[in-house]
Design an enzyme around this catalytic site. Structure first.
Site, PDB file in Angstrom:
ATOM      1  N   ARG A 196     116.320 -24.712  21.381  1.00 40.21           N
ATOM      2  CA  ARG A 196     114.965 -24.279  21.734  1.00 40.21           C
ATOM      3  C   ARG A 196     114.742 -24.357  23.242  1.00 40.21           C
ATOM      4  NH1 ARG A 196     112.596 -28.745  17.821  1.00 40.21           N
ATOM      5  NH2 ARG A 196     114.508 -28.067  16.809  1.00 40.21           N
ATOM      6  N   LYS A 218     126.446 -35.638  17.695  1.00 37.95           N
ATOM      7  CA  LYS A 218     126.519 -35.292  16.281  1.00 37.95           C
ATOM      8  C   LYS A 218     127.605 -36.123  15.586  1.00 37.95           C
ATOM      9  CE  LYS A 218     125.237 -30.397  16.740  1.00 37.95           C
ATOM     10  NZ  LYS A 218     124.085 -30.381  15.825  1.00 37.95           N
TER      11      LYS A 218
END
Length: 529
Positions: A382, A308
């Protein structure tokens, strides 16, 4: 469950290296403080109170309401009325007016509610008024008397003043070396219905407030304090001795034996090993099949190899907010002895770019044997949910599954922090969630799940890939839902925009929100399969 086939030469996280538990944890700084958080003010409920400390008066207009059980003589009422006119106070939803030197009170705080709605919306209005009072008095040292105006409804409504006050007074200050001692004098709620208000607070709302505090604390703690193992320890401590609660924790070895390559793959770049924690509660008279809540528990998300940007990365300590809400919901229901059957799964891992981290292009296998091609290691939430869903369905046979996660930036861009994105294929469950959103103050907005999204997740080398172009929030939800067995009611809550607030509101100071604890508590009580 299919066995792992070594000849596929897949980079399976579950078998890629020696157990991480055997490796030394390095670079862990000593936390700056182990002082506990400030305790909230205690609550009392009474039919009358003497003039001492601060008097709180909720107002829906400019006329001072009748205050049974509270001393406010005619001259004092006249002085308050003059002050209302001089200040232009209208009793609006976000208005407060502090007055001093009137009667025997050190302070009189008027809190606007705005025009009061009817029905379930009244609960939210009264709760917000309680929260605004708490935030206005967060540093006030003296006792507080909260006058409940007559005619506002039954205790089921007026007790929301107390819940709002409890939520609004939250603070996280344990690492402040110069923190001030918190107020210790009580808040006394004065009402003709005080006995019923007090019973509702003790029997249900106090547990809900405690659960919100637990979830906020877990999400606010720095990542060198809360990581998979310490999340488990903190949850165990919070639920210790609560009747009807059981806790199961899967470590790396147990998850490897079950073939949970998905969650293990996410955690393999960190020196802090992942955990799968299952917290269950079954109350008296509860249905046989539980409601399962599976929460994303990424205790810190660097993005892994798909790193990130540095700006704002510190906020990624909150990427376990879904798991925090899941276990806190069980605390709320269990401490209130609710007649429900609920199972919370906290899928816990730290996503780091270590030398053993998984790579974009790797393939992992979930517990059921499905293979997934990794597109971006920053789409890790997920992946931990996949194994959590398959485990809870296989072992607990739930009546329905709710997944909750800070999953996608796309949900934030679509709905900001006003709504949580809601997905699902079972309309009765979706409608039940929507119905409890407004009265609990945790609003949802349904976004689409179209079968065509399956095409976006086709992989040329695996059963599916876990990302792709297109509507990110819906595609992420579709991927999560693909691990829920057909026929099992399922809904997904993407709380990426609502798990944290930089603005704050009446019942949520700036910071972690514990979004979902109140909604899921209400849903578990009201939804019937």
């Amino acid at each position: 469950m299919r066995p792992v086939v070594a000849s596929l030469a897949l980079s399976l996280a579950a078998f890629a290296s020696a157990p991480l538990a055997a490796q030394a944890v390095v670079g862990t700084a000593v936390p700056p403080s182990t002082v506990p958080n400030s305790e909230p003010r205690p609550f009392r409920f009474a039919t009358q109170a003497s003039a001492q400390g601060t008097l709180v008066v909720p107002m829906s207009g400019t006329a001072l309401p009748a205050l049974s059980g509270v001393t406010l003589d005619e001259a004092s009422r006249a002085a308050v009325t003059r002050a209302i006119g001089d200040a232009g106070f209208k009793g609006g939803k976000k208005e407060t007016l502090a007055l001093r030197g009137i009667g025997g009170w050190a302070q009189i705080l008027l809190v606007g509610t705005g025009p009061l709605p009817q029905g379930e919306a009244l609960r939210a209005a009264l709760r917000d008024a309680g929260g605004r009072a708490a935030q206005a008095l967060v540093s006030e040292k003296q006792p507080v008397v909260f006058a409940v105006p007559a005619g506002l409804g039954a205790a089921a409504q007026t007790a929301e003043f107390a819940l709002g006050y409890a939520l609004g007074q939250y603070r996280f200050d344990r690492y402040k070396s110069d923190r001030k001692a918190p107020p210790v004098d009580p808040v006394t709620f004065v009402s003709a219905d005080a006995e019923a208000m007090g019973a509702l607070w003790r029997d249900r709302l106090a547990a809900q407030a405690e659960a919100v505090t637990l979830s906020r604390d877990l999400a606010t703690e720095p990542a060198n304090v809360i990581y998979p193992e310490s999340f488990v320890e903190r949850t165990r401590a919070a639920l210790a001795g609560v009747p009807g609660v059981s806790i199961e924790v899967l470590d790396e070895a147990a998850m490897r034996k079950l073939g949970m390559g998905s969650i293990l793959g996410v955690g393999q770049g960190s020196t802090r090993p992942p955990r799968m924690m299952v917290v269950s509660y079954k109350g008296a008279g509860a249905p046989a099949a539980p409601l399962a809540i599976v929460g994303k528990g990424i205790t810190f998300d660097s993005g892994g190899i798909s790193l990130k940007p540095g700006a704002g990365m510190g906020r990624m300590k909150t990427d376990m907010s879904g798991a925090a809400t899941a276990v806190a919901t069980v605390l709320s229901l269990a401490k209130a002895k609710a007649p429900v059957n609920v199972v919370a799964v906290a899928a816990l891992a730290e996503n780091m770019p270590g030398g053993n981290a998984q790579r974009p292009g790797d393939v992992v296998r979930t517990m059921s044997g499905k293979t997934v091609e990794i597109i971006s290691t920053d789409a890790e939430g997920r992946m931990v949910l996949a194994d959590g869903i398959e485990y809870v369905i296989d072992r607990y046979k739930p009546a329905a599954v709710i997944t909750i996660a800070t999953l996608t930036g796309a949900a934030v861009r679509a709905l900001d922090d006003e709504y949580t994105a809601l997905f699902g294929r079972h309309d009765d469950l979706i409608e039940a969630i929507d119905a409890v959103g407004a009265p609990t103050g945790e609003a949802v907005w349904r976004l689409p799940l179209h079968d065509s999204y399956a095409d976006d997740l086709r992989s040329p080398i695996a059963d599916l890939k876990h990302g792709g172009d297109g509507p990110g929030a819906s595609i992420g939800a579709w991927f999560v839902g693909s691990f829920v067995k057909e026929g099992t009611p399922w809904a997904h809550l993407d709380i990426a925009g609502t798990a944290w607030t930089d603005r704050g509101d009446a019942v949520t100071p700036k910071g972690a929100t514990a979004w979902g604890v109140r909604l899921l508590d209400e849903l578990a009580r009201s939804w019937k399969p």
